[in-house]
Design an enzyme around this catalytic site. Structure first.
Site, short mmCIF file in Angstrom:
data_model
loop_
_atom_site.label_atom_id
_atom_site.label_comp_id
_atom_site.label_asym_id
_atom_site.label_seq_id
_atom_site.Cartn_x
_atom_site.Cartn_y
_atom_site.Cartn_z
N ARG A 208 -16.51 -2.96 2.98
CA ARG A 208 -17.15 -1.71 3.37
C ARG A 208 -16.35 -1.06 4.49
NH1 ARG A 208 -21.34 -5.62 2.90
NH2 ARG A 208 -22.87 -5.11 1.26
N HIS A 314 -15.36 5.33 0.39
CA HIS A 314 -16.27 4.25 -0.01
C HIS A 314 -15.99 3.78 -1.44
CE1 HIS A 314 -19.86 1.80 -0.04
NE2 HIS A 314 -20.21 2.35 -1.18
N ARG A 317 -14.21 0.40 -2.27
CA ARG A 317 -15.00 -0.83 -2.46
C ARG A 317 -15.43 -0.96 -3.91
NH1 ARG A 317 -18.37 -4.72 -0.26
NH2 ARG A 317 -20.53 -4.75 -0.96
N HIS A 340 -23.10 -9.32 -1.24
CA HIS A 340 -24.39 -8.82 -1.71
C HIS A 340 -25.44 -9.92 -1.58
CE1 HIS A 340 -22.56 -5.42 -4.36
NE2 HIS A 340 -22.86 -5.00 -3.15
N TYR A 349 -21.22 -4.09 -11.55
CA TYR A 349 -19.76 -4.10 -11.76
C TYR A 349 -19.36 -4.91 -13.00
CZ TYR A 349 -19.89 -2.36 -7.01
OH TYR A 349 -20.16 -1.60 -5.90
#
Length: 372
Positions: A208, A314, A317, A340, A349
């Site tokens: 991040r 962003h 990422r 996460h 993803y």
């Protein structure tokens, strides 16, 4: 006649302008005591006086306790302010909640008593929200529902009026298209040298932006080829606030791809001070956190050079997460690498791995060729 008093041996009765009767007497403590209510007839008022006199004669009289004040009306504005103030949340999250309240919730519900908010009010408010901003709409609804859920637990309301199915969920208003390897290379080459390692770590390690900007020399283990994520910086009311990563799972060690490591070593040698606490990407003074706004101008130029004017910082990422999925990372591996706290967050993803079907087929053919 209204206002006429009737004097008796004990107590007094009086007819009020409303036509009802009031009774009172001087109590044993020498303070006049009015009946707690008025009476329809004079006889009823005198009957109450008789009962009070009997209690005095029998020694059972006690001055009644003053009535409890009526409960104060709790408005949504007051309760939501207390709700936000008492949450164990990060400053950036608190700022976000306060913005949603001020901009989207308080104009409609602020002065309403909590108990007066009903499902029709919520539906009308939901219908007035701009459908072209689904994320803001969903987050505002989720916040309203959360505040009222707590009010329900506090016995301030009988039920939660937020009953719109799926209103807290949203789909992406903007589909993110990950960058290709070639596009990343072009962007890195187009960025100022001191920021190239930031792009590489963002894209290949899926960090991040707040995590990248708080990385320090001691977090990079060149021999092991890893970067340790323990802190993150966020901008709260225009000022940097250093804290822990977004969730507890955000504290992690991420392996740096071997082809990226030489560039990270070069960055440490050229742009990072020697102390282990020295920032990898410091601000202009060399010690404070780099402001994200400093990156926007060179980033815009670099993404234009790559033909990707849609790509945000962003999105690096997202690119890194998608490439990890394409490389064969399992859900658990993606979850750990991305920091996460739930598998569901990493699941988005996995769709990218579907594109590997042709690569898998080609690899199967190569296996047969190697045996020939």
């Amino acid at each position: 006649m209204a206002g006429r008093s009737g004097r008796r041996g004990f107590g007094r009765v009086r007819k009020l302008p409303s036509g009802r009767w009031q009774a009172s007497y001087v109590a044993p403590d020498l303070v006049r005591l009015n009946a707690p209510l008025t009476f329809l007839t004079k006889g009823d008022a005198e009957g109450w006086l008789g009962l009070e006199r009997q209690r005095i004669i029998l020694g059972e009289w006690k001055r009644p306790e003053p009535p409890a004040p009526p409960p104060s009306v709790v408005t949504f504005s007051d309760y939501s302010a207390s709700w936000v103030a008492t949450r164990g949340i990060k400053p950036k999250t608190r700022e976000g909640y306060e913005h949603l309240l001020t901009r989207y919730l308080l104009p409609t519900f602020g002065e309403q008593p909590l108990a007066a908010v009903n499902p029709a009010d919520v539906r009308a408010w939901w219908g007035s929200m701009d459908p072209s901003t689904p994320t803001v709409r969903a987050r505002s609804y989720a916040l309203l529902k959360a505040v009222l859920n707590t009010a329900l637990s506090d016995d301030l309301i009988a039920s939660n009026p937020c009953r719109i199915r799926g209103a807290s969920n949203t789909t992406r208003a903007r589909e993110v298209r990950p960058a290709t390897v070639e596009e990343i290379t072009t962007i890195v080459d187009a960025m100022p040298e001191r920021y190239r390692a930031l792009v590489l770590l963002g894209a290949w390690c899926a960090l991040r932006l707040g995590e990248l900007l708080e990385l320090r020399r001691g977090d990079v283990d060149v021999r092991a080829g890893t970067v340790r994520v323990e802190r993150a910086v966020s901008q709260v009311r225009g000022r940097p606030v250093i804290g822990t990563p977004k969730s507890s799972a955000g504290t992690r060690t991420v392996a740096i791809p071997p082809h990226v490591l030489p560039s990270i070593v070069e960055h440490l040698d050229s742009f990072t001070a020697r102390g282990k606490d020295s920032l990898l990407f410091p601000g202009a003074d060399g010690t404070s956190s780099l402001q994200p706004s400093t990156l926007y101008k060179p980033w815009r130029a670099a993404r234009e050079a790559a033909g990707r004017p849609d790509l945000r910082l962003h999105d690096l990422r997202h690119t890194g997460a998608t490439m990890a999925a394409m490389a064969g990372a399992t859900l658990a591996e993606l979850q750990q690498r991305l920091g996460h706290s739930s598998v569901n967050a990493a699941l988005r993803y996995q769709h990218a791995a579907q594109g590997r079907d042709r690569q898998i087929a080609d690899a199967l053919s190569r296996m047969t060729q190697s045996r020939e």
